[in-house]
Design a protein around this motif. Sequence first.
Motif, PDB file in Angstrom:
ATOM      1  N   ASP A  73      38.329  54.217  65.926  1.00  0.00           N
ATOM      2  CA  ASP A  73      37.027  53.581  66.054  1.00  0.00           C
ATOM      3  C   ASP A  73      36.289  54.079  67.300  1.00  0.00           C
ATOM      4  O   ASP A  73      35.088  54.389  67.239  1.00  0.00           O
TER       5      ASP A  73
ATOM      6  N   ARG B 236      32.785  56.373  66.644  1.00  0.00           N
ATOM      7  CA  ARG B 236      31.499  55.792  67.017  1.00  0.00           C
ATOM      8  C   ARG B 236      30.853  56.460  68.222  1.00  0.00           C
ATOM      9  O   ARG B 236      29.768  56.067  68.642  1.00  0.00           O
TER      10      ARG B 236
ATOM     11  N   LYS C 113      21.140  48.526  56.621  1.00  0.00           N
ATOM     12  CA  LYS C 113      21.563  49.897  56.919  1.00  0.00           C
ATOM     13  C   LYS C 113      21.404  50.837  55.719  1.00  0.00           C
ATOM     14  O   LYS C 113      20.829  51.926  55.838  1.00  0.00           O
ATOM     15  N   LYS C 114      21.888  50.425  54.546  1.00  0.00           N
ATOM     16  CA  LYS C 114      21.900  51.306  53.387  1.00  0.00           C
ATOM     17  C   LYS C 114      20.480  51.720  52.997  1.00  0.00           C
ATOM     18  O   LYS C 114      20.182  52.910  52.841  1.00  0.00           O
TER      19      LYS C 114
ATOM     20  N   THR D 184      23.079  55.500  62.334  1.00  0.00           N
ATOM     21  CA  THR D 184      23.244  54.548  61.226  1.00  0.00           C
ATOM     22  C   THR D 184      24.550  54.789  60.468  1.00  0.00           C
ATOM     23  O   THR D 184      25.084  53.863  59.854  1.00  0.00           O
ATOM     24  N   ASP D 185      25.091  55.999  60.529  1.00  0.00           N
ATOM     25  CA  ASP D 185      26.389  56.263  59.907  1.00  0.00           C
ATOM     26  C   ASP D 185      27.501  55.418  60.530  1.00  0.00           C
ATOM     27  O   ASP D 185      28.535  55.180  59.898  1.00  0.00           O
ATOM     28  N   GLN D 186      27.301  54.969  61.781  1.00  0.00           N
ATOM     29  CA  GLN D 186      28.326  54.178  62.474  1.00  0.00           C
ATOM     30  C   GLN D 186      28.181  52.685  62.214  1.00  0.00           C
ATOM     31  O   GLN D 186      28.998  51.892  62.691  1.00  0.00           O
ATOM     32  N   ILE D 187      27.133  52.306  61.513  1.00  0.00           N
ATOM     33  CA  ILE D 187      26.812  50.887  61.336  1.00  0.00           C
ATOM     34  C   ILE D 187      27.134  50.461  59.912  1.00  0.00           C
ATOM     35  O   ILE D 187      26.899  51.200  58.954  1.00  0.00           O
ATOM     36  N   ASP D 188      27.671  49.257  59.772  1.00  0.00           N
ATOM     37  CA  ASP D 188      28.178  48.816  58.472  1.00  0.00           C
ATOM     38  C   ASP D 188      27.130  48.148  57.590  1.00  0.00           C
ATOM     39  O   ASP D 188      27.001  48.481  56.412  1.00  0.00           O
ATOM     40  N   ALA D 189      26.388  47.178  58.126  1.00  0.00           N
ATOM     41  CA  ALA D 189      25.526  46.379  57.249  1.00  0.00           C
ATOM     42  C   ALA D 189      24.076  46.317  57.699  1.00  0.00           C
ATOM     43  O   ALA D 189      23.163  46.587  56.926  1.00  0.00           O
TER      44      ALA D 189
ATOM     45  N   ASP E 262      24.829  47.423  66.050  1.00  0.00           N
ATOM     46  CA  ASP E 262      25.300  46.914  64.767  1.00  0.00           C
ATOM     47  C   ASP E 262      25.406  45.402  64.941  1.00  0.00           C
ATOM     48  O   ASP E 262      26.206  44.922  65.746  1.00  0.00           O
TER      49      ASP E 262
ATOM     50  N   LYS F 270      28.856  44.214  64.929  1.00  0.00           N
ATOM     51  CA  LYS F 270      29.819  44.745  65.893  1.00  0.00           C
ATOM     52  C   LYS F 270      29.128  44.987  67.227  1.00  0.00           C
ATOM     53  O   LYS F 270      28.748  46.113  67.560  1.00  0.00           O
TER      54      LYS F 270
END
Length: 375
Positions: A139, A143, A267-268, A338-343, A360, A363
């Motif tokens: 992680d 990140r 994010k998506k 944004t690739d490091q962020i989940d939602a 994030d 997180k």
Amino acid sequence: MKFTVERAILLKALAHVQSVVERRNTIPILANVLIAVKDGALKLTATDMEIAVVEEVPGVQVTREGRTTAPAATLYEIVRKLPEGATVELDHAGGDAALKLRAGRFNTDLSVLPVEDFPSMTEGKLPHGFALPAGQLRDLVDRTRFAISTEETRYYLNGIYLHAAETDGTKVLRAVATDGHRLARVEEPLPDGADRMPGVIIPRKTVNELRKLAEETQDEIAIRLSDTKIRFDIGTVQLTSKLIDGTFPEYERVIPRGNDKILRVAKKEFAEAVARVAAISSERSRPVKLSIDRNHLLLSASSAEQGQAQEELDGEVVRYEHSPLEIGFQARYLNDITDQIDAEVEFRFADGSAPTVVTDSAKPEALYVLMPMRV
């Protein structure tokens, strides 16, 4: 030296060690892997004088102990192309004799170089030690490593700065990387034994090798270090690396504290919109403009050759309650973060020309700073 080993076992070990070997170097011995059989165990070692990987190989049937060196890339390619399930025999009579490799009906002789010429990088004291679960280490690397600088003149930015720090009175292990355009700062709870560690800069190549090795385990990874060297024990593999001899900049100074305009966006949907809009231009540094209003976001980009593109995101995926704002960012930098962020991505702005903080929302231990572009 003489031993036999299953092809799959040898191939996995050779894949680990040969990847640190530089294909082009002026010192012939550095193209070789050191093969050593002692006390019934096989060890493979490769180095480029900056990194060394040592792997103890299980499941070896030893007939005769000894040591030699062989061309790492050639040996790896031969073993890789052997049929699955093959048993490999390596036999070296000593001295300048060729290394004989046999597998079924296949056999070959490989030239060797003197063991005495092979450099040792694994010596020296490493007074500080701690352990991290493999998932936490992955992680930290994932990140931050995208923000490592590739500009060789600023060599002190060519790695991840790992150090002990404090956040709101809590001691943490912090990893930081920056290339001057974006900054990544990620934290994990400070492990036992890390409180007195020196701040160290782990080189980019070491970071990449470490990440590949860490992918193969879920166990804890033991870390030992000094001011000049760091070692990671990952299962049967030991990765030792020199550290970058330089001073990492005072990165806290560039992290804005008063950014009070907050944009939250899914994010998506955001990442996909950025990719579509940015496709209008083939330039790597193409900017994407964010035009933000109450619960509304317009992304746009233009190219003198290709035209222009835009996409709107509305209140279903956008939350913004402040005065209108326009700001531009390099598309690749936006996507890297944004690739490091989940939602959900949270942007904190001051104005259209000041550094932006990105987090994030799920997180908070990860923080990113992104410099805007003029659009």
